[in-house]
Write a protein that holds these residues in place. Sequence first.
Motif, mmCIF file in Angstrom:
data_model
loop_
_atom_site.group_PDB
_atom_site.id
_atom_site.type_symbol
_atom_site.label_atom_id
_atom_site.label_comp_id
_atom_site.label_asym_id
_atom_site.label_seq_id
_atom_site.Cartn_x
_atom_site.Cartn_y
_atom_site.Cartn_z
ATOM 1 N N GLU A 252 77.739 41.123 95.989
ATOM 2 C CA GLU A 252 77.961 42.169 94.990
ATOM 3 C C GLU A 252 78.865 41.711 93.840
ATOM 4 O O GLU A 252 78.995 42.412 92.850
ATOM 5 C CB GLU A 252 78.589 43.415 95.642
ATOM 6 N N LEU A 253 79.499 40.543 93.979
ATOM 7 C CA LEU A 253 80.348 40.021 92.914
ATOM 8 C C LEU A 253 79.445 39.525 91.787
ATOM 9 O O LEU A 253 78.697 38.570 91.944
ATOM 10 C CB LEU A 253 81.237 38.880 93.402
ATOM 11 N N LYS A 254 79.493 40.211 90.678
ATOM 12 C CA LYS A 254 78.610 39.910 89.550
ATOM 13 C C LYS A 254 79.387 39.237 88.437
ATOM 14 O O LYS A 254 80.559 39.542 88.204
ATOM 15 C CB LYS A 254 77.953 41.191 89.008
ATOM 16 N N THR A 255 78.737 38.324 87.749
ATOM 17 C CA THR A 255 79.316 37.671 86.587
ATOM 18 C C THR A 255 78.392 37.872 85.394
ATOM 19 O O THR A 255 77.173 37.833 85.527
ATOM 20 C CB THR A 255 79.502 36.157 86.801
ATOM 21 N N GLU A 256 78.988 38.112 84.259
ATOM 22 C CA GLU A 256 78.243 38.199 83.012
ATOM 23 C C GLU A 256 78.951 37.313 82.004
ATOM 24 O O GLU A 256 80.147 37.450 81.784
ATOM 25 C CB GLU A 256 78.185 39.640 82.505
ATOM 26 N N LYS A 257 78.198 36.387 81.419
ATOM 27 C CA LYS A 257 78.775 35.437 80.472
ATOM 28 C C LYS A 257 78.494 35.877 79.042
ATOM 29 O O LYS A 257 77.409 36.346 78.723
ATOM 30 C CB LYS A 257 78.210 34.041 80.712
ATOM 31 N N PHE A 258 79.511 35.698 78.207
ATOM 32 C CA PHE A 258 79.436 36.038 76.793
ATOM 33 C C PHE A 258 80.032 34.880 75.998
ATOM 34 O O PHE A 258 80.749 34.052 76.540
ATOM 35 C CB PHE A 258 80.281 37.286 76.479
ATOM 36 N N SER A 259 79.744 34.859 74.713
ATOM 37 C CA SER A 259 80.500 33.990 73.817
ATOM 38 C C SER A 259 81.121 34.897 72.767
ATOM 39 O O SER A 259 80.481 35.817 72.271
ATOM 40 C CB SER A 259 79.625 32.917 73.185
ATOM 41 N N ALA A 260 82.378 34.636 72.466
ATOM 42 C CA ALA A 260 83.118 35.482 71.538
ATOM 43 C C ALA A 260 83.670 34.625 70.411
ATOM 44 O O ALA A 260 83.994 33.467 70.602
ATOM 45 C CB ALA A 260 84.255 36.193 72.263
ATOM 46 N N GLY A 261 83.756 35.214 69.250
ATOM 47 C CA GLY A 261 84.326 34.524 68.117
ATOM 48 C C GLY A 261 83.282 34.118 67.092
ATOM 49 O O GLY A 261 82.099 34.002 67.393
ATOM 50 N N TYR A 262 83.769 33.924 65.897
ATOM 51 C CA TYR A 262 82.885 33.607 64.773
ATOM 52 C C TYR A 262 82.569 32.118 64.702
ATOM 53 O O TYR A 262 81.418 31.718 64.654
ATOM 54 C CB TYR A 262 83.537 34.098 63.487
ATOM 55 N N LEU A 263 83.584 31.284 64.730
ATOM 56 C CA LEU A 263 83.380 29.845 64.619
ATOM 57 C C LEU A 263 83.443 29.123 65.957
ATOM 58 O O LEU A 263 82.671 28.214 66.205
ATOM 59 C CB LEU A 263 84.434 29.225 63.683
#
Length: 81
Positions: A33-44
């Motif tokens: 049940e441990l879920k991970t969601e990956k994102f990228s943040a930031g402009y440059l």
Amino acid sequence: MESETILYGPKDSFTEQIDQNITLLRRRLPLIELKTEKFSAGYLTKVKVVMLYIEGIANSEIVDIARKKISKIDFVSVNRK
């Protein structure tokens, strides 16, 4: 005479490598049940951000809010000192 203190126990610690940190958490919390969601943040810089939560325990509305807020993060760079 000096004596040394010996500590026994896990020698785990977070590192700069996000995938190693996720693996460390998964070893400590071996739940499907441990879920991970990956994102990228930031402009440059496109900094990697990972959101972890336990499905069925975490409030899904709060998870959705966190997902939206992470997606809106916009900055030019992260200064490391």
